[in-house]
Write an enzyme that holds these catalytic residues in place. Structure first.
Site, mmCIF file in Angstrom:
data_model
loop_
_atom_site.group_PDB
_atom_site.id
_atom_site.type_symbol
_atom_site.label_atom_id
_atom_site.label_comp_id
_atom_site.label_asym_id
_atom_site.label_seq_id
_atom_site.Cartn_x
_atom_site.Cartn_y
_atom_site.Cartn_z
ATOM 1 N N ASP A 74 -3.245 5.299 3.140
ATOM 2 C CA ASP A 74 -1.874 5.196 3.640
ATOM 3 C C ASP A 74 -0.966 4.742 2.503
ATOM 4 O OD1 ASP A 74 0.193 4.893 5.776
ATOM 5 O OD2 ASP A 74 -1.582 4.741 7.058
ATOM 6 N N HIS A 127 -2.540 5.158 16.116
ATOM 7 C CA HIS A 127 -2.440 3.718 16.348
ATOM 8 C C HIS A 127 -1.077 3.287 16.871
ATOM 9 C CE1 HIS A 127 -0.574 4.491 12.563
ATOM 10 N NE2 HIS A 127 -0.069 3.275 12.534
HETATM 11 C C1 NOJ Z 1 4.683 3.952 11.096
HETATM 12 C C2 NOJ Z 1 3.357 3.308 11.274
HETATM 13 O O1 NOJ Z 1 2.453 4.236 11.803
HETATM 14 C C3 NOJ Z 1 3.590 2.117 12.191
HETATM 15 O O2 NOJ Z 1 2.381 1.546 12.612
HETATM 16 C C4 NOJ Z 1 4.466 1.135 11.463
HETATM 17 O O3 NOJ Z 1 4.814 0.089 12.348
HETATM 18 C C5 NOJ Z 1 5.752 1.781 10.958
HETATM 19 N N1 NOJ Z 1 5.552 3.078 10.395
HETATM 20 C C6 NOJ Z 1 6.384 0.933 9.898
HETATM 21 O O4 NOJ Z 1 5.645 1.006 8.712
#
Ligand code: NOJ
Length: 538
Positions: A104, A326
């Site tokens: 990520d 998630h």
């Molecule tokens: C997308 C992510 O998938 C999520 O879990 C996160 O809260 C936000 N972006 C901020 O990074």
């Protein structure tokens, strides 16, 4: 098209490391736990799932206000997840099994504890001041504009800093300050982060909120009504600069062989979303297609979502599909009819899985989806996420028992209620289990040119049924996929709609445990309630 481009023909599996596999009893997953479970993902035989790549959500040092999406050091590993040596070991072991590794990349914002922000916050003349978005208060002392955090509970996207009497911008939590992407030094530093992981051997990146970095440099207010024609959001998707940023990432990634980037472009208008493939296909290799997350359990809705998407995809751009991640309720729970019969929810989960694995495009699976894991129940005193996403993040259910095989300690989120019945250990050797079905479908896909790169054509099979043909002309492979959505048995005449002289086909896969492969009559194809099948035409 031929093989090559693993990210086009392979199946990608998301690991949320905090909830995948603990290795030291602290109740939190770890990288060593992922390594330990690689054989479940792909040991080279159909006894394993057979996924081609894993995407691991953030495991970097972080104060965990947003569970890793608040990165305090882009080139390290959080102590609770292990060390860089554990990461190297994970890559080595994954590659040994032919599993690619996607990490990520969170470029829009850092943690407020990142040393860049600590320095930036030190004062107006800090050398890192312009690495973040600082502004004087608006008239009356309030925030500089009306931008809101993505998390509704947060409210304004601006937080006042009493030290320098200025506000800083955060598209998410106040603990996630946005980087200033108009600053070339920020761009250079973040491309260096990509290089750091590329040099370490990662095969690709999942880019967090890839549409967020570029915003209106004048920080104009967002329109109150985005439904008005011409209304344009000012706090994301700022063209053309956002595309320049992504093109630069792409150039960095293309400096290495056989790597890829998939972007989280959370823009609901598919026409704008697909622009992130780039006009010359020189931006993202894939942009997550989240359209299925919003469809009700309805054959027409899914068919139309596929058609719209196929329609807007630029020439040469490759599709992909996602049912869960998630940030969203799991498919197994979302599609559960809620009539108190868990079997129906499980059957639908299988139909959804078959759809995911047979459409034209890269399937993204979320950990636990292969066993039909449901969202967990999280009582108010255990809630830890600001945006209600704890249920889909409860630990992976590996085995019966108190820690579900995930941990020997107290798990950071409660174990799901169904864990004693729905887990990998129980499903492993049961040919009728969802896990066995998922494996069969993935391995079938692997061996099928039609499913990996064949054409897609919807078929009119009547209301309540989503059916489509997948064909690989060169290989002479013709498949038909038929999915039942209304919970009733049917007999379908597909010979006519397929326009084929063939009367028989071979049943290759069914979501029904008891149904065996064999010939089926295309003029009177039996399809059970909540069943999905794949049949091969002669
Ligand atoms: C997308 C992510 O998938 C999520 O879990 C996160 O809260 C936000 N972006 C901020 O990074």
């Amino acid at each position: 098209m031929t093989l090559g481009d693993w990210w086009r023909h392979g199946v990608i599996y998301q690991i949320y490391p905090r909830s995948f596999q603990d290795s030291n009893g602290d109740g939190i997953g770890a990288l060593a736990g992922v390594t330990r479970r690689l054989d479940h993902l792909n040991d080279g035989t159909p006894r394993s799932l057979g996924v081609d790549a894993i995407w691991i959500s953030p495991f970097y040092p972080s104060p965990q206000f947003d569970f890793g999406y608040d990165v305090a050091d882009y080139t390290g590993v959080a102590p609770e997840y292990g060390t860089l040596a554990d990461f190297d070991e994970l890559i080595r072991e994954a590659h040994r099994r032919g599993i690619r590794v996607i990490v990520d990349f969170v470029p829009n914002h850092t943690s407020h504890r990142h040393r860049w922000f600590v320095e930036s916050r030190a004062g107006r003349d800090s050398p890192k001041r312009d690495w973040y978005v600082w502004r004087d208060p608006g008239p009356g002392g309030g925030p500089p504009n009306n931008w809101q955090s993505t998390f509704s509970r947060v409210g304004s996207a601006w937080t006042f800093d009493p030290v320098s009497e200025q506000y800083y911008l955060h598209s998410f939590l106040p603990q996630q300050p946005d980087l200033e992407w108009w600053n070339p030094a920020v761009r250079a530093a973040m491309n260096d982060v990509l290089r750091f992981w590329l040099d370490r051997g990662v095969d690709g990146f999942r880019i967090d909120v890839a549409h967020k970095m570029a915003k209106d440099p004048d920080l104009g207010d967002n329109p109150h009504d985005l439904g008005v024609p011409g209304a344009r959001r000012r706090d994301e998707d700022w063209e053309p600069e956002i595309h320049e940023i992504i093109r630069e990432f792409r150039r960095t990634i293309d400096g290495y062989e056989d790597r890829m980037a998939v972007g989280e472009v959370f823009i609901l208008d598919p026409r704008r979303m697909v622009r992130y493939y780039g006009e010359a296909l020189d931006e993202l290799h894939l942009a997550f297609n989240f359209s299925f997350l919003r469809q009700p359990w309805n054959a027409r809705a899914f068919r139309e979502a596929v058609e719209l998407y196929e329609d807007v995809l630029p020439e040469g751009a490759w599709p992909d599909y996602t049912l869960s991640n998630h940030d969203n309720p799991r498919a197994r729970s979302r599609y559960d009819p809620g009539d108190g019969d868990p079997a129906r929810g499980q059957n639908r989960a299988r139909v959804a899985m078959l759809m995911l694995l047979t459409l034209r495009g890269t399937p993204f699976l979320y950990q636990g989806e292969e066993i039909g894991q449901a969202d967990g129940e999280v009582p108010p005193e255990r809630v830890v996420d600001v945006a209600g996403r704890d249920p889909e993040r409860t630990p992976m259910q590996w085995a019966p028992g108190p820690g579900a095989g995930f941990t020997s300690g107290e798990p950071w989120l409660p174990i799901g209620r169904e864990a004693d019945e729905v887990n990998v250990a129980l499903q492993q050797d049961d040919p009728g289990s969802m896990l066995s079905f998922t494996r069969r479908a993935i391995w079938y896909r692997k061996a099928s040119a039609a499913l990996r790169w064949g054409s897609y054509r919807p078929i009119e099979a009547g209301a309540g049924v989503f059916a489509f043909a997948r064909t690989a002309e060169a290989e002479g492979e013709r498949l038909v996929v038929v999915l039942e959505f209304e919970g009733r048995d049917r007999r379908l005449d597909l010979a006519a709609v397929l326009g084929t002289a063939d009367r028989t086909a071979v049943l290759e896969l069914s979501t029904r445990p008891g149904r065996h492969a064999g010939n089926v009559d295309l003029r009177a194809l039996e399809l059970g309630a909540d069943e999905g099948i794949v049949a091969k035409l002669g």
